[in-house]
Write a protein that holds these residues in place. Structure first.
Motif, PDB file in Angstrom:
ATOM      1  N   MET A  95       0.724  -1.178  -0.127  1.00  0.00           N
ATOM      2  CA  MET A  95       0.088   0.036  -0.069  1.00  0.00           C
ATOM      3  C   MET A  95       0.842   1.394   0.100  1.00  0.00           C
ATOM      4  O   MET A  95       2.318   1.216   0.324  1.00  0.00           O
ATOM      5  CB  MET A  95      -0.710   0.046   1.033  1.00  0.00           C
ATOM      6  N   VAL A  96       0.161   2.300  -0.266  1.00  0.00           N
ATOM      7  CA  VAL A  96       0.830   3.797   0.018  1.00  0.00           C
ATOM      8  C   VAL A  96       0.142   4.577   0.866  1.00  0.00           C
ATOM      9  O   VAL A  96      -1.244   4.337   1.010  1.00  0.00           O
ATOM     10  CB  VAL A  96       0.994   4.451  -1.388  1.00  0.00           C
ATOM     11  N   LEU A  97       0.884   5.399   1.554  1.00  0.00           N
ATOM     12  CA  LEU A  97       0.315   6.667   2.028  1.00  0.00           C
ATOM     13  C   LEU A  97       0.705   7.925   1.371  1.00  0.00           C
ATOM     14  O   LEU A  97       1.879   8.136   1.121  1.00  0.00           O
ATOM     15  CB  LEU A  97       1.009   6.685   3.785  1.00  0.00           C
ATOM     16  N   MET A  98      -0.237   8.893   1.173  1.00  0.00           N
ATOM     17  CA  MET A  98       0.201   9.989   0.455  1.00  0.00           C
ATOM     18  C   MET A  98      -0.625  11.062   0.659  1.00  0.00           C
ATOM     19  O   MET A  98      -1.960  11.208   1.409  1.00  0.00           O
ATOM     20  CB  MET A  98       0.153   9.585  -1.030  1.00  0.00           C
ATOM     21  N   TYR A 108      -6.127   6.455  -7.051  1.00  0.00           N
ATOM     22  CA  TYR A 108      -6.559   5.751  -8.206  1.00  0.00           C
ATOM     23  C   TYR A 108      -6.049   4.119  -7.801  1.00  0.00           C
ATOM     24  O   TYR A 108      -4.868   4.153  -7.196  1.00  0.00           O
ATOM     25  CB  TYR A 108      -6.220   5.773  -9.504  1.00  0.00           C
ATOM     26  N   CYS A 109      -6.612   3.040  -8.343  1.00  0.00           N
ATOM     27  CA  CYS A 109      -5.923   1.846  -8.093  1.00  0.00           C
ATOM     28  C   CYS A 109      -5.751   1.288  -9.628  1.00  0.00           C
ATOM     29  O   CYS A 109      -6.457   1.690 -10.658  1.00  0.00           O
ATOM     30  CB  CYS A 109      -6.566   0.955  -7.050  1.00  0.00           C
ATOM     31  N   VAL A 110      -4.928  -0.008  -9.580  1.00  0.00           N
ATOM     32  CA  VAL A 110      -4.715  -0.530 -10.906  1.00  0.00           C
ATOM     33  C   VAL A 110      -5.089  -1.923 -10.876  1.00  0.00           C
ATOM     34  O   VAL A 110      -4.598  -2.791  -9.788  1.00  0.00           O
ATOM     35  CB  VAL A 110      -3.217  -0.073 -11.383  1.00  0.00           C
ATOM     36  N   ASP A 149      -3.641  -2.514  -6.947  1.00  0.00           N
ATOM     37  CA  ASP A 149      -2.536  -1.758  -6.165  1.00  0.00           C
ATOM     38  C   ASP A 149      -2.344  -0.732  -6.823  1.00  0.00           C
ATOM     39  O   ASP A 149      -2.857  -0.595  -7.940  1.00  0.00           O
ATOM     40  CB  ASP A 149      -1.235  -2.702  -6.170  1.00  0.00           C
ATOM     41  N   LEU A 150      -1.715   0.205  -6.433  1.00  0.00           N
ATOM     42  CA  LEU A 150      -1.138   1.354  -7.141  1.00  0.00           C
ATOM     43  C   LEU A 150       0.278   1.603  -7.910  1.00  0.00           C
ATOM     44  O   LEU A 150       1.301   1.009  -6.986  1.00  0.00           O
ATOM     45  CB  LEU A 150      -1.127   2.820  -6.024  1.00  0.00           C
TER      46      LEU A 150
END
Length: 435
Positions: free
Chosen positions: A324-327, A334-336, A397-398
């Motif tokens: 995951m990401v924190l941003m 968005y996700c992919v 996932d991103l």
């Protein structure tokens, strides 16, 4: 409390075959105490009982080494971690990776998810280039991580064996796969030249963790090397909005869920509001940072390039995971599920063809997940390129365009670049309290 902001952070991945002496060399550098010949120095890095019993690394561990602007070294020999951080203008974080083929997935994740500036390829002078050394060298070349070589255990190896090992290394480094000829470091002047010309030459050090032979040359070299990114690229990354890649999740009594990872852009501060995701339902969740720890010490902020752990105010039902990401909310969320990539097959057994329907594990920065090839412009085998479309099989996932990737399934290995992502717009939901 807040430690002062340091000047430079570097990450060096320790790689090489089993029994090459990676953990021992790392332990000697960071703790300042020579090994006893039986691996005592490596005990400082092991995290599990089975590692102590077998003497083999199976997980990713980190230790730090500091230098001030005059090149004076600070390690655990006479300094606490607070003293190292306070007195150092450069901090080098050693990322100790596994050498066994059994733990190659862990090693790959350490190389892609921890974004090292350099890789130290460690070779046992008695064994030469055996086991996973060539594979690890190939990984650094494929992922464009600059490397240097440390030939260890020279105190118990004959001069003939050392010469043979040096010849093998010189041959593979000047070959068409690497094209960075060896530079044997034998003096402080050589070490300075090696640090300056590392993009075109591969420094080679002959060291002993038992007698300390040539360790000062390696230490001097480490004091001189600079981050892999240019000053302009580092400035742009530091001034960007905050982004953090999650490479580990812990549950700590009294603190709840803790995530560990790397600040890839900007600066993260205590009480800052971020978004976390993507979750399995293709959403991001709003979270607020309650505390930050870096190198086991509390911080008010963490800047780009630092490996830190973050705690949050009441995550509620949200369960973070690796990848995951924190941003900052300023970024597009968005996700992919599917993405296109240009790939090159490094190895595929029996010269058979890779076709639509091929499955493997893909490594893209901190993302590690099973993928399926759903489309390709042609069937390919070893040494060939193709444009393919890949689909995540577990969860969204991103992924960003331009990211390097590594694809693996058994003996099949491929490298490539993400050239297009099929974005799925997502919602940012407020954090729901736990029941």
């Amino acid at each position: 409390y807040q430690r002062r902001v340091r000047g430079t952070d570097l990450r060096v991945a320790m790689m090489g075959n089993v029994d090459a002496g990676k953990s021992t060399l790392c332990g000697v550098l960071t703790h300042g105490e020579l090994d006893n010949g039986s691996g005592r120095a490596r005990l400082n890095l092991f995290r599990h009982l089975h590692e102590i019993q077998s003497g083999h690394t199976s997980s990713i561990s980190r230790e730090i080494l500091g230098f001030n602007k005059h090149g004076t070294m600070f390690n655990y020999e006479n300094h606490s971690i607070e003293s190292i951080l306070d007195n150092s203008s450069k901090i080098i974080t050693f990322i100790d990776l596994a050498g066994s083929q059994k733990y190659l997935k862990t090693t790959l994740f350490g190389l892609t998810g921890h974004c090292p500036d350099y890789a130290a390829l460690v070779v046992n002078s008695k064994q030469g280039l055996v086991g996973t050394f060539r594979e690890h060298l190939g990984l650094t070349v494929a992922l464009k991580v600059l490397s240097f070589v440390c030939i260890t255990k020279t105190d118990e190896t004959s001069s003939t064996q050392i010469r043979r090992c040096k010849t093998q290394i010189e041959s593979i480094l000047k070959g068409p796969a690497v094209r960075r000829p060896a530079l044997i470091v034998q003096s402080l002047g050589d070490a300075e030249q090696a640090a300056t010309n590392i993009k075109t030459r591969t420094p080679v050090f002959l060291v002993s963790a038992v007698t300390g032979d040539n360790l000062p040359l390696l230490q001097h070299f480490l004091s001189l090397i600079q981050p892999a990114l240019s000053k302009e690229e580092r400035t742009a990354a530091t001034q960007a909005n905050a982004k953090f890649s999650v490479d580990g999740v812990l549950s700590v009594t009294g603190h709840g869920t803790i995530v560990t990872g790397l600040v890839t852009r900007g600066t993260i501060r205590e009480e800052e509001g971020l978004v976390m995701g993507p979750f399995d339902d293709m959403t991001f969740r709003s979270v607020r940072v309650s505390s930050i720890h870096c190198n086991r010490l509390p911080r008010r902020m963490a800047k780009c390039g630092q490996s830190v752990s973050l705690a949050f105010h009441n995550l509620g039902c949200a369960v973070p995971r690796k990848g995951m990401v924190l941003m900052s909310p300023e970024y597009e969320s968005y996700c992919v599920r599917e993405f296109a990539a240009d790939i090159y097959i490094l190895q595929h057994p029996n010269n058979s063809k890779i076709k639509v329907g091929f499955e493997g594990t893909v490594f893209i920065e901190n993302v590690r997940q099973k993928v399926l090839i759903t489309h390709m412009d042609r069937e390919i085998t070893t040494g060939q390129k193709a444009k393919v479309r890949l689909k995540f099989l577990q969860y969204p996932d991103l992924v960003e365009g331009g990211s390097k990737l590594f694809l693996r399934n058994g003996k099949t290995k491929a490298m490539g670049t993400v050239c297009e992502v099929m974005k799925i717009p997502t919602q940012i939901t407020p954090q729901q309290p736990a029941n």
